[in-house]
Design a protein around this motif. Sequence first.
Motif, PDB file in Angstrom:
ATOM      1  N   GLN A  23       0.821  -1.212   0.000  1.00 19.17           N
ATOM      2  CA  GLN A  23       0.000   0.000   0.000  1.00 19.17           C
ATOM      3  C   GLN A  23       0.855   1.261   0.000  1.00 19.17           C
ATOM      4  O   GLN A  23       2.035   1.222   0.349  1.00 19.17           O
ATOM      5  CB  GLN A  23      -0.967  -0.012   1.193  1.00 19.17           C
ATOM      6  N   PRO A  24       0.256   2.373  -0.422  1.00 18.56           N
ATOM      7  CA  PRO A  24       0.989   3.636  -0.379  1.00 18.56           C
ATOM      8  C   PRO A  24       1.465   3.926   1.047  1.00 18.56           C
ATOM      9  O   PRO A  24       0.735   3.666   2.019  1.00 18.56           O
ATOM     10  CB  PRO A  24      -0.041   4.671  -0.820  1.00 18.56           C
ATOM     11  N   LEU A  25       2.688   4.444   1.173  1.00 14.62           N
ATOM     12  CA  LEU A  25       3.259   4.698   2.494  1.00 14.62           C
ATOM     13  C   LEU A  25       2.416   5.692   3.288  1.00 14.62           C
ATOM     14  O   LEU A  25       2.209   5.503   4.486  1.00 14.62           O
ATOM     15  CB  LEU A  25       4.698   5.207   2.349  1.00 14.62           C
ATOM     16  N   TYR A  26       1.894   6.744   2.626  1.00 15.81           N
ATOM     17  CA  TYR A  26       1.090   7.719   3.364  1.00 15.81           C
ATOM     18  C   TYR A  26      -0.147   7.063   3.984  1.00 15.81           C
ATOM     19  O   TYR A  26      -0.538   7.367   5.101  1.00 15.81           O
ATOM     20  CB  TYR A  26       0.706   8.923   2.496  1.00 15.81           C
ATOM     21  N   GLU A  27      -0.738   6.134   3.264  1.00 12.03           N
ATOM     22  CA  GLU A  27      -1.909   5.421   3.778  1.00 12.03           C
ATOM     23  C   GLU A  27      -1.524   4.515   4.950  1.00 12.03           C
ATOM     24  O   GLU A  27      -2.206   4.481   5.978  1.00 12.03           O
ATOM     25  CB  GLU A  27      -2.524   4.590   2.651  1.00 12.03           C
ATOM     26  N   ALA A  28      -0.418   3.808   4.799  1.00 14.41           N
ATOM     27  CA  ALA A  28       0.052   2.924   5.872  1.00 14.41           C
ATOM     28  C   ALA A  28       0.378   3.724   7.132  1.00 14.41           C
ATOM     29  O   ALA A  28       0.069   3.287   8.243  1.00 14.41           O
ATOM     30  CB  ALA A  28       1.281   2.146   5.403  1.00 14.41           C
ATOM     31  N   LEU A  29       0.973   4.906   6.976  1.00 17.79           N
ATOM     32  CA  LEU A  29       1.297   5.744   8.129  1.00 17.79           C
ATOM     33  C   LEU A  29       0.049   6.206   8.867  1.00 17.79           C
ATOM     34  O   LEU A  29      -0.013   6.163  10.100  1.00 17.79           O
ATOM     35  CB  LEU A  29       2.129   6.956   7.695  1.00 17.79           C
ATOM     36  N   VAL A  30      -0.946   6.649   8.123  1.00 15.66           N
ATOM     37  CA  VAL A  30      -2.193   7.108   8.751  1.00 15.66           C
ATOM     38  C   VAL A  30      -2.875   5.954   9.485  1.00 15.66           C
ATOM     39  O   VAL A  30      -3.347   6.115  10.614  1.00 15.66           O
ATOM     40  CB  VAL A  30      -3.136   7.757   7.717  1.00 15.66           C
ATOM     41  N   LEU A  31      -2.919   4.794   8.861  1.00 13.32           N
ATOM     42  CA  LEU A  31      -3.554   3.641   9.504  1.00 13.32           C
ATOM     43  C   LEU A  31      -2.794   3.207  10.755  1.00 13.32           C
ATOM     44  O   LEU A  31      -3.407   2.854  11.768  1.00 13.32           O
ATOM     45  CB  LEU A  31      -3.692   2.494   8.511  1.00 13.32           C
ATOM     46  N   LYS A  32      -1.451   3.231  10.710  1.00 10.93           N
ATOM     47  CA  LYS A  32      -0.652   2.888  11.892  1.00 10.93           C
ATOM     48  C   LYS A  32      -0.854   3.917  13.000  1.00 10.93           C
ATOM     49  O   LYS A  32      -0.922   3.560  14.177  1.00 10.93           O
ATOM     50  CB  LYS A  32       0.835   2.803  11.538  1.00 10.93           C
ATOM     51  N   ALA A  33      -0.957   5.198  12.635  1.00 14.95           N
ATOM     52  CA  ALA A  33      -1.196   6.246  13.629  1.00 14.95           C
ATOM     53  C   ALA A  33      -2.555   6.038  14.294  1.00 14.95           C
ATOM     54  O   ALA A  33      -2.697   6.176  15.511  1.00 14.95           O
ATOM     55  CB  ALA A  33      -1.120   7.627  12.976  1.00 14.95           C
ATOM     56  N   HIS A  66       5.066  11.555 -11.583  1.00 14.52           N
ATOM     57  CA  HIS A  66       4.254  10.494 -10.986  1.00 14.52           C
ATOM     58  C   HIS A  66       4.653  10.261  -9.538  1.00 14.52           C
ATOM     59  O   HIS A  66       4.263   9.263  -8.956  1.00 14.52           O
ATOM     60  CB  HIS A  66       4.408   9.205 -11.797  1.00 14.52           C
ATOM     61  N   ASP A  67       5.445  11.185  -8.996  1.00 16.67           N
ATOM     62  CA  ASP A  67       5.898  11.032  -7.618  1.00 16.67           C
ATOM     63  C   ASP A  67       5.879  12.391  -6.923  1.00 16.67           C
ATOM     64  O   ASP A  67       6.904  12.896  -6.486  1.00 16.67           O
ATOM     65  CB  ASP A  67       7.305  10.426  -7.580  1.00 16.67           C
ATOM     66  N   LEU A  68       4.692  12.961  -6.805  1.00 14.05           N
ATOM     67  CA  LEU A  68       4.560  14.273  -6.185  1.00 14.05           C
ATOM     68  C   LEU A  68       4.863  14.207  -4.691  1.00 14.05           C
ATOM     69  O   LEU A  68       4.738  13.150  -4.071  1.00 14.05           O
ATOM     70  CB  LEU A  68       3.143  14.819  -6.415  1.00 14.05           C
ATOM     71  N   PRO A  69       5.255  15.348  -4.118  1.00 12.78           N
ATOM     72  CA  PRO A  69       5.542  15.369  -2.681  1.00 12.78           C
ATOM     73  C   PRO A  69       4.285  15.122  -1.852  1.00 12.78           C
ATOM     74  O   PRO A  69       3.203  15.605  -2.182  1.00 12.78           O
ATOM     75  CB  PRO A  69       6.053  16.792  -2.436  1.00 12.78           C
ATOM     76  N   ILE A  70       4.457  14.365  -0.785  1.00 15.63           N
ATOM     77  CA  ILE A  70       3.382  14.102   0.175  1.00 15.63           C
ATOM     78  C   ILE A  70       3.901  14.485   1.558  1.00 15.63           C
ATOM     79  O   ILE A  70       5.040  14.169   1.912  1.00 15.63           O
ATOM     80  CB  ILE A  70       2.989  12.605   0.181  1.00 15.63           C
ATOM     81  N   VAL A  71       3.058  15.172   2.325  1.00 18.66           N
ATOM     82  CA  VAL A  71       3.378  15.478   3.712  1.00 18.66           C
ATOM     83  C   VAL A  71       2.286  14.854   4.574  1.00 18.66           C
ATOM     84  O   VAL A  71       1.104  15.074   4.339  1.00 18.66           O
ATOM     85  CB  VAL A  71       3.445  17.003   3.964  1.00 18.66           C
ATOM     86  N   VAL A  72       2.704  14.062   5.550  1.00 18.77           N
ATOM     87  CA  VAL A  72       1.773  13.488   6.513  1.00 18.77           C
ATOM     88  C   VAL A  72       2.018  14.204   7.836  1.00 18.77           C
ATOM     89  O   VAL A  72       3.155  14.246   8.312  1.00 18.77           O
ATOM     90  CB  VAL A  72       1.996  11.969   6.696  1.00 18.77           C
ATOM     91  N   GLU A  73       0.958  14.781   8.387  1.00 14.44           N
ATOM     92  CA  GLU A  73       1.075  15.465   9.670  1.00 14.44           C
ATOM     93  C   GLU A  73       0.285  14.692  10.715  1.00 14.44           C
ATOM     94  O   GLU A  73      -0.878  14.359  10.496  1.00 14.44           O
ATOM     95  CB  GLU A  73       0.568  16.898   9.571  1.00 14.44           C
ATOM     96  N   ILE A  74       0.941  14.425  11.834  1.00 16.48           N
ATOM     97  CA  ILE A  74       0.323  13.696  12.946  1.00 16.48           C
ATOM     98  C   ILE A  74       0.552  14.524  14.202  1.00 16.48           C
ATOM     99  O   ILE A  74       1.664  15.008  14.438  1.00 16.48           O
ATOM    100  CB  ILE A  74       0.935  12.298  13.104  1.00 16.48           C
ATOM    101  N   ILE A  75      -0.491  14.689  14.987  1.00 16.49           N
ATOM    102  CA  ILE A  75      -0.365  15.493  16.197  1.00 16.49           C
ATOM    103  C   ILE A  75      -0.896  14.741  17.402  1.00 16.49           C
ATOM    104  O   ILE A  75      -1.888  14.030  17.314  1.00 16.49           O
ATOM    105  CB  ILE A  75      -1.087  16.852  16.029  1.00 16.49           C
ATOM    106  N   ASP A  76      -0.172  14.873  18.509  1.00 18.91           N
ATOM    107  CA  ASP A  76      -0.595  14.267  19.775  1.00 18.91           C
ATOM    108  C   ASP A  76       0.335  14.777  20.862  1.00 18.91           C
ATOM    109  O   ASP A  76       1.157  15.668  20.611  1.00 18.91           O
ATOM    110  CB  ASP A  76      -0.549  12.738  19.691  1.00 18.91           C
ATOM    111  N   SER A  77       0.231  14.170  22.022  1.00 13.87           N
ATOM    112  CA  SER A  77       1.106  14.554  23.135  1.00 13.87           C
ATOM    113  C   SER A  77       2.543  14.169  22.792  1.00 13.87           C
ATOM    114  O   SER A  77       2.781  13.246  21.993  1.00 13.87           O
ATOM    115  CB  SER A  77       0.671  13.843  24.416  1.00 13.87           C
ATOM    116  N   PRO A  78       3.505  14.847  23.403  1.00 12.60           N
ATOM    117  CA  PRO A  78       4.903  14.475  23.156  1.00 12.60           C
ATOM    118  C   PRO A  78       5.175  12.995  23.456  1.00 12.60           C
ATOM    119  O   PRO A  78       5.893  12.329  22.707  1.00 12.60           O
ATOM    120  CB  PRO A  78       5.690  15.390  24.098  1.00 12.60           C
ATOM    121  N   GLU A  79       4.574  12.480  24.507  1.00 10.50           N
ATOM    122  CA  GLU A  79       4.789  11.078  24.889  1.00 10.50           C
ATOM    123  C   GLU A  79       4.236  10.113  23.842  1.00 10.50           C
ATOM    124  O   GLU A  79       4.868   9.105  23.498  1.00 10.50           O
ATOM    125  CB  GLU A  79       4.141  10.782  26.254  1.00 10.50           C
TER     126      GLU A  79
END
Length: 110
Positions: A23-33, A66-79
């Motif tokens: 799967q696309p890495l951005y999708e995998a990152l969001v699902l893991k988050a 075919h490889d545009l930049p993607i930024v994934v932003e995740i926010i939460d507590s520092p811990e």
Amino acid sequence: MKDLSDATLLRIFIGEQSRHGHQPLYEALVLKAREAGLAGATVLRGPMGFGASGRVHTAKILDLSHDLPIVVEIIDSPEAIDAFLPTLRAMIGDGLATLETVRVVRGNRP
């Protein structure tokens, strides 16, 4: 304004074609988050950018990348973000991630 709090913003820079398994890495990152219970994640697609390779990626019609930049932003507590970093490191390959302290303003909830 009583709902101000400090949090950590994890910003991940990858290419649209970057993959994690099937799967696309951005999708995998969001699902893991989400699986990790983090507060939120957003994927942003950039119309132009370049990274370590120096190659410019653009959405211009005459030079369609075919490889545009993607930024994934995740926010939460520092811990919570710190606990997620080993997972991130195992997934992003040659991607880049940054951390910054942010102030969170929560809206009024009904």
